[in-house]
Design an enzyme around this catalytic site. Structure first.
Site, short mmCIF file in Angstrom:
data_model
loop_
_atom_site.label_atom_id
_atom_site.label_comp_id
_atom_site.label_asym_id
_atom_site.label_seq_id
_atom_site.Cartn_x
_atom_site.Cartn_y
_atom_site.Cartn_z
N HIS A 136 20.06 19.27 23.85
CA HIS A 136 20.42 17.91 24.28
C HIS A 136 21.85 17.81 24.82
CE1 HIS A 136 23.09 17.02 20.88
NE2 HIS A 136 22.32 17.89 20.24
N HIS A 145 23.27 30.09 36.21
CA HIS A 145 22.03 30.78 35.82
C HIS A 145 22.03 30.94 34.30
CE1 HIS A 145 19.38 34.68 36.29
NE2 HIS A 145 18.87 33.80 35.43
C1 LIG Z 1 28.54 41.86 31.08
C2 LIG Z 1 27.98 42.68 32.22
C3 LIG Z 1 27.91 41.79 33.50
C4 LIG Z 1 28.94 43.81 32.46
O1 LIG Z 1 28.46 44.65 33.47
P1 LIG Z 1 29.41 45.80 34.07
O2 LIG Z 1 30.61 45.21 34.72
O3 LIG Z 1 28.53 46.69 34.87
O4 LIG Z 1 29.99 46.42 32.76
P2 LIG Z 1 29.85 47.86 32.10
O5 LIG Z 1 28.43 48.16 31.78
O6 LIG Z 1 30.66 48.82 32.93
O7 LIG Z 1 30.62 47.58 30.73
C5 LIG Z 1 32.00 47.22 30.68
C6 LIG Z 1 32.38 47.16 29.22
O8 LIG Z 1 31.79 45.98 28.65
C7 LIG Z 1 30.88 46.35 27.58
N1 LIG Z 1 29.69 45.48 27.72
C8 LIG Z 1 28.88 45.38 28.79
N2 LIG Z 1 27.94 44.45 28.58
C9 LIG Z 1 28.14 43.97 27.35
C10 LIG Z 1 27.48 43.00 26.57
N3 LIG Z 1 26.41 42.36 27.06
N4 LIG Z 1 27.95 42.72 25.35
C11 LIG Z 1 29.03 43.40 24.87
N5 LIG Z 1 29.71 44.33 25.56
C12 LIG Z 1 29.26 44.62 26.79
C13 LIG Z 1 30.54 47.81 27.81
O9 LIG Z 1 30.19 48.43 26.60
C14 LIG Z 1 31.85 48.31 28.38
O10 LIG Z 1 32.77 48.49 27.32
P3 LIG Z 1 33.98 49.57 27.38
O11 LIG Z 1 34.97 49.01 28.36
O12 LIG Z 1 34.48 49.60 25.99
O13 LIG Z 1 33.36 50.85 27.85
C15 LIG Z 1 26.54 43.22 31.94
O14 LIG Z 1 26.59 44.28 30.97
C16 LIG Z 1 25.62 42.17 31.39
O15 LIG Z 1 25.48 41.96 30.18
N6 LIG Z 1 24.95 41.44 32.33
C17 LIG Z 1 24.02 40.38 31.99
C18 LIG Z 1 22.85 40.51 32.94
C19 LIG Z 1 21.83 39.40 32.76
O16 LIG Z 1 21.57 38.90 31.69
N7 LIG Z 1 21.25 39.05 33.91
C20 LIG Z 1 20.20 38.04 33.95
C21 LIG Z 1 19.00 38.63 34.64
S1 LIG Z 1 17.63 37.54 34.69
#
Ligand SMILES: CC(C)(COP(=O)(O)OP(=O)(O)OC[C@H]1O[C@@H](n2cnc3c(N)ncnc32)[C@H](O)[C@@H]1OP(=O)(O)O)[C@@H](O)C(=O)NCCC(=O)NCCS
Length: 212
Positions: A136, A145
């Site tokens: 709510h 998104h």
């Molecule tokens: C957050 C996010 C955007 C980061 O992506 P990225 O820039 O490619 O990041 P990386 O995978 O290189 O990770 C960078 C750091 O963040 C950390 N990290 C990445 N995703 C994380 C998450 N969801 N929660 C906690 N830590 C996360 C990694 O472990 C890494 O840590 P380090 O610096 O200690 O090595 C991605 O992991 C994510 O969660 N995207 C969400 C996607 C989503 O839900 N899309 C909707 C589709 S319908």
């Protein structure tokens, strides 16, 4: 009810939207895609690239849905389609629940099993994805998104073009800034500044790569 729509985009998000449109009783006339896409998607033909939009509009096709996951690009293409005279209807899957007091802007998509709660507003071109619960008095910003399976408590504010990653939980009253990214599976217990990237439980700032 949607009658005849063109979908702009031809990837995975477009596939989900095609099925949601059909579930509403609508007809997908075809997809506008990148130049290298040509195979039909779930039986919907590729009509061409962006350049075909004016001709489609001239053929009395007047409704478009922007099926692009990138938030900034979706906003841009939505404005372009509107400037060409296309209406941007809602897509609301029949299994979603919309409160009677919820308000949806143009081009909003609400996927299967999602909930948009009491007195919540969802701005133009935002996505409330599969099984996300937006409770709510929330305000979801332009082209934001809310990814599948998120749970937003009451009075949450999400800024324009923000991404709330799949399966995240947001505490009541949280503010998420414009263009922020919340990583998958996060628990957000403090406000998130504009353009910040946070993740984890509780969510903390993450290292942001230049490529993002
Ligand atoms: C957050 C996010 C955007 C980061 O992506 P990225 O820039 O490619 O990041 P990386 O995978 O290189 O990770 C960078 C750091 O963040 C950390 N990290 C990445 N995703 C994380 C998450 N969801 N929660 C906690 N830590 C996360 C990694 O472990 C890494 O840590 P380090 O610096 O200690 O090595 C991605 O992991 C994510 O969660 N995207 C969400 C996607 C989503 O839900 N899309 C909707 C589709 S319908």
């Amino acid at each position: 009810m949607l009658l005849r729509v063109v979908i702009i985009g031809a990837g995975g998000h477009a596939k989900v939207i095609i099925e949601a449109v059909r579930a509403q009783g609508g007809e997908v006339v075809g997809l506008v895609a990148q130049a290298n896409d040509s195979a039909p998607v779930l039986g919907a033909p590729i009509l061409g690239g962006d350049e075909v939009l004016p001709a489609l509009r001239a053929q009395s096709l007047d409704a478009a849905i922007i099926a692009i996951g990138n938030n900034a690009l979706r906003e841009r293409l939505g404005r372009k389609a509107q400037s060409l005279g296309f209406a941007l209807p809602h897509v609301v899957h029949p299994t979603a629940f919309l409160s009677p007091s919820a308000r949806l802007g143009a081009g909003v998509v609400v996927m299967a099993r999602a909930v948009v709660g009491t007195d919540t507003s969802v701005a133009d071109l935002a996505i409330i994805n599969t099984a996300a619960a937006v409770d709510h008095d929330n305000s979801i910003g332009l082209a934001a998104h809310i990814a599948p399976g998120c749970a937003l408590a009451g009075t949450v504010r999400v800024g324009a073009r923000a991404l709330v990653g799949v399966g995240s939980a947001l505490r009541p009253g949280i503010r998420v800034g414009a263009d922020a990214i919340i990583g998958a599976g996060s628990t957000v217990v403090a406000d998130v500044p504009d353009a910040a990237m946070v993740g984890g439980a509780p969510a903390r700032p993450l290292r942001r790569r230049d490529s993002l």
